[in-house]
Motif scaffolding. Structure first.
Motif, PDB file in Angstrom:
ATOM      1  N   SER A  17      -6.646 -83.074  -7.047  1.00 19.63           N
ATOM      2  CA  SER A  17      -8.077 -83.238  -6.774  1.00 19.63           C
ATOM      3  C   SER A  17      -8.374 -83.426  -5.303  1.00 19.63           C
ATOM      4  O   SER A  17      -9.482 -83.149  -4.854  1.00 19.63           O
ATOM      5  CB  SER A  17      -8.645 -84.404  -7.578  1.00 19.63           C
ATOM      6  N   ASP A  18      -7.413 -83.875  -4.542  1.00 17.14           N
ATOM      7  CA  ASP A  18      -7.626 -84.150  -3.122  1.00 17.14           C
ATOM      8  C   ASP A  18      -7.066 -83.065  -2.209  1.00 17.14           C
ATOM      9  O   ASP A  18      -7.105 -83.217  -0.995  1.00 17.14           O
ATOM     10  CB  ASP A  18      -6.963 -85.477  -2.745  1.00 17.14           C
ATOM     11  N   GLN A  19      -6.523 -82.022  -2.752  1.00 21.65           N
ATOM     12  CA  GLN A  19      -5.764 -81.069  -1.949  1.00 21.65           C
ATOM     13  C   GLN A  19      -6.209 -79.630  -2.186  1.00 21.65           C
ATOM     14  O   GLN A  19      -6.852 -79.318  -3.166  1.00 21.65           O
ATOM     15  CB  GLN A  19      -4.277 -81.164  -2.323  1.00 21.65           C
ATOM     16  N   ALA A  20      -5.766 -78.780  -1.271  1.00 23.01           N
ATOM     17  CA  ALA A  20      -5.836 -77.339  -1.464  1.00 23.01           C
ATOM     18  C   ALA A  20      -4.766 -76.988  -2.501  1.00 23.01           C
ATOM     19  O   ALA A  20      -3.965 -77.846  -2.876  1.00 23.01           O
ATOM     20  CB  ALA A  20      -5.570 -76.641  -0.137  1.00 23.01           C
ATOM     21  N   PRO A  21      -4.721 -75.754  -2.972  1.00 21.74           N
ATOM     22  CA  PRO A  21      -3.670 -75.386  -3.932  1.00 21.74           C
ATOM     23  C   PRO A  21      -2.286 -75.792  -3.430  1.00 21.74           C
ATOM     24  O   PRO A  21      -1.983 -75.678  -2.242  1.00 21.74           O
ATOM     25  CB  PRO A  21      -3.810 -73.860  -4.025  1.00 21.74           C
ATOM     26  N   MET A  22      -1.472 -76.290  -4.358  1.00 22.81           N
ATOM     27  CA  MET A  22      -0.174 -76.854  -4.006  1.00 22.81           C
ATOM     28  C   MET A  22       0.938 -76.250  -4.854  1.00 22.81           C
ATOM     29  O   MET A  22       0.721 -75.896  -6.010  1.00 22.81           O
ATOM     30  CB  MET A  22      -0.184 -78.371  -4.230  1.00 22.81           C
ATOM     31  N   THR A  23       2.130 -76.199  -4.275  1.00 21.60           N
ATOM     32  CA  THR A  23       3.316 -75.785  -5.025  1.00 21.60           C
ATOM     33  C   THR A  23       3.823 -76.967  -5.845  1.00 21.60           C
ATOM     34  O   THR A  23       3.412 -78.114  -5.628  1.00 21.60           O
ATOM     35  CB  THR A  23       4.433 -75.316  -4.071  1.00 21.60           C
ATOM     36  N   VAL A  24       4.757 -76.679  -6.737  1.00 21.30           N
ATOM     37  CA  VAL A  24       5.370 -77.750  -7.526  1.00 21.30           C
ATOM     38  C   VAL A  24       6.008 -78.781  -6.598  1.00 21.30           C
ATOM     39  O   VAL A  24       5.834 -79.988  -6.773  1.00 21.30           O
ATOM     40  CB  VAL A  24       6.422 -77.182  -8.513  1.00 21.30           C
ATOM     41  N   GLU A  25       6.724 -78.313  -5.594  1.00 29.66           N
ATOM     42  CA  GLU A  25       7.408 -79.222  -4.679  1.00 29.66           C
ATOM     43  C   GLU A  25       6.409 -80.094  -3.913  1.00 29.66           C
ATOM     44  O   GLU A  25       6.643 -81.288  -3.709  1.00 29.66           O
ATOM     45  CB  GLU A  25       8.292 -78.446  -3.698  1.00 29.66           C
ATOM     46  N   GLY A  59       4.033 -65.801  -2.818  1.00 30.99           N
ATOM     47  CA  GLY A  59       5.407 -65.427  -2.500  1.00 30.99           C
ATOM     48  C   GLY A  59       6.275 -65.573  -3.739  1.00 30.99           C
ATOM     49  O   GLY A  59       5.936 -65.051  -4.788  1.00 30.99           O
ATOM     50  N   ARG A  60       7.349 -66.328  -3.617  1.00 31.72           N
ATOM     51  CA  ARG A  60       8.238 -66.543  -4.764  1.00 31.72           C
ATOM     52  C   ARG A  60       7.819 -67.737  -5.605  1.00 31.72           C
ATOM     53  O   ARG A  60       8.341 -67.953  -6.693  1.00 31.72           O
ATOM     54  CB  ARG A  60       9.670 -66.741  -4.269  1.00 31.72           C
ATOM     55  N   ALA A  61       6.890 -68.510  -5.104  1.00 33.78           N
ATOM     56  CA  ALA A  61       6.444 -69.720  -5.810  1.00 33.78           C
ATOM     57  C   ALA A  61       5.049 -69.489  -6.401  1.00 33.78           C
ATOM     58  O   ALA A  61       4.492 -68.400  -6.323  1.00 33.78           O
ATOM     59  CB  ALA A  61       6.406 -70.895  -4.834  1.00 33.78           C
ATOM     60  N   HIS A  62       4.532 -70.517  -7.001  1.00 35.50           N
ATOM     61  CA  HIS A  62       3.153 -70.527  -7.479  1.00 35.50           C
ATOM     62  C   HIS A  62       2.443 -71.696  -6.824  1.00 35.50           C
ATOM     63  O   HIS A  62       3.045 -72.716  -6.514  1.00 35.50           O
ATOM     64  CB  HIS A  62       3.094 -70.707  -9.008  1.00 35.50           C
ATOM     65  N   ARG A  63       1.157 -71.543  -6.642  1.00 32.00           N
ATOM     66  CA  ARG A  63       0.312 -72.636  -6.157  1.00 32.00           C
ATOM     67  C   ARG A  63      -0.634 -72.995  -7.290  1.00 32.00           C
ATOM     68  O   ARG A  63      -1.159 -72.133  -7.973  1.00 32.00           O
ATOM     69  CB  ARG A  63      -0.461 -72.228  -4.911  1.00 32.00           C
ATOM     70  N   TYR A  64      -0.840 -74.279  -7.462  1.00 36.93           N
ATOM     71  CA  TYR A  64      -1.658 -74.802  -8.551  1.00 36.93           C
ATOM     72  C   TYR A  64      -2.882 -75.500  -7.987  1.00 36.93           C
ATOM     73  O   TYR A  64      -2.810 -76.174  -6.960  1.00 36.93           O
ATOM     74  CB  TYR A  64      -0.848 -75.800  -9.382  1.00 36.93           C
ATOM     75  N   SER A  65      -4.003 -75.340  -8.681  1.00 37.15           N
ATOM     76  CA  SER A  65      -5.233 -76.032  -8.294  1.00 37.15           C
ATOM     77  C   SER A  65      -6.065 -76.299  -9.538  1.00 37.15           C
ATOM     78  O   SER A  65      -5.912 -75.633 -10.573  1.00 37.15           O
ATOM     79  CB  SER A  65      -6.030 -75.210  -7.277  1.00 37.15           C
ATOM     80  N   LEU A  66      -6.949 -77.272  -9.443  1.00 32.08           N
ATOM     81  CA  LEU A  66      -7.845 -77.571 -10.558  1.00 32.08           C
ATOM     82  C   LEU A  66      -8.849 -76.438 -10.711  1.00 32.08           C
ATOM     83  O   LEU A  66      -9.272 -75.837  -9.721  1.00 32.08           O
ATOM     84  CB  LEU A  66      -8.586 -78.879 -10.298  1.00 32.08           C
ATOM     85  N   VAL A  67      -9.263 -76.161 -11.953  1.00 33.02           N
ATOM     86  CA  VAL A  67     -10.230 -75.088 -12.183  1.00 33.02           C
ATOM     87  C   VAL A  67     -11.651 -75.529 -11.841  1.00 33.02           C
ATOM     88  O   VAL A  67     -12.515 -74.693 -11.584  1.00 33.02           O
ATOM     89  CB  VAL A  67     -10.164 -74.534 -13.622  1.00 33.02           C
ATOM     90  N   VAL A  68     -11.894 -76.833 -11.852  1.00 27.50           N
ATOM     91  CA  VAL A  68     -13.191 -77.398 -11.463  1.00 27.50           C
ATOM     92  C   VAL A  68     -12.918 -78.656 -10.637  1.00 27.50           C
ATOM     93  O   VAL A  68     -11.795 -79.162 -10.626  1.00 27.50           O
ATOM     94  CB  VAL A  68     -14.082 -77.760 -12.685  1.00 27.50           C
ATOM     95  N   ALA A  69     -13.928 -79.145  -9.974  1.00 27.67           N
ATOM     96  CA  ALA A  69     -13.771 -80.381  -9.211  1.00 27.67           C
ATOM     97  C   ALA A  69     -13.361 -81.517 -10.151  1.00 27.67           C
ATOM     98  O   ALA A  69     -13.740 -81.530 -11.323  1.00 27.67           O
ATOM     99  CB  ALA A  69     -15.068 -80.722  -8.501  1.00 27.67           C
ATOM    100  N   ALA A  70     -12.600 -82.452  -9.630  1.00 29.31           N
ATOM    101  CA  ALA A  70     -12.066 -83.546 -10.452  1.00 29.31           C
ATOM    102  C   ALA A  70     -13.161 -84.312 -11.188  1.00 29.31           C
ATOM    103  O   ALA A  70     -12.987 -84.696 -12.347  1.00 29.31           O
ATOM    104  CB  ALA A  70     -11.244 -84.494  -9.592  1.00 29.31           C
TER     105      ALA A  70
END
Length: 126
Positions: A17-25, A59-70
């Motif tokens: 909720s506080d970030q841009a799209p993020m990887t698992v790591e 790239g080789r990873a995925h980035r995850y983000s919320l579909v709507v604001a928290a």
């Protein structure tokens, strides 16, 4: 140490909720705990399957983000549950009728306004 059911998913949502799209790591690091990569990945996959998180290849990873604001997640989750309930029943009208019958006057007024607004939007787009 075992967590309460849903605690990890809630923590992941909090991080996203506080970030841009993020990887698992990145999510794992932000949680600041000694969690296995696969544990965090599993939580992200489950949130994606629930429709709360979207996954985009980077790239080789995925980035995850919320579909709507928290702050919109509770309403979004309720809407998803309602859609699933409607989709799982042959008597959609019965489901809707029971839902509407349980509404108070203020909620009925809001629902009427939303339906009117939706009808206006539909007529403008055609």
């Amino acid at each position: 140490m075992r967590r309460e059911p849903g605690a990890l998913e809630s923590a992941v949502v909090g991080v996203l909720s506080d970030q841009a799209p993020m990887t698992v790591e990145q999510v794992r690091a932000a949680l600041g705990e000694e969690l296995a990569y696969t544990t965090v990945m599993t939580a992200l996959v489950r949130l994606t399957q629930k429709g709360l998180v979207e996954r985009v290849r980077a790239g080789r990873a995925h980035r995850y983000s919320l579909v709507v604001a928290a702050d919109e997640l509770p309403a979004f989750q309720a809407a998803l549950r309602m859609r699933r309930e409607l989709d799982s029943r042959a008597g959609r009208a019965d489901v809707l009728a029971n839902f509407v019958a349980g509404l108070g006057p203020e909620d009925e007024a809001v629902l009427r306004q939303l339906l009117d607004d939706s009808a206006s939007d539909d007529s403008r787009s055609h």
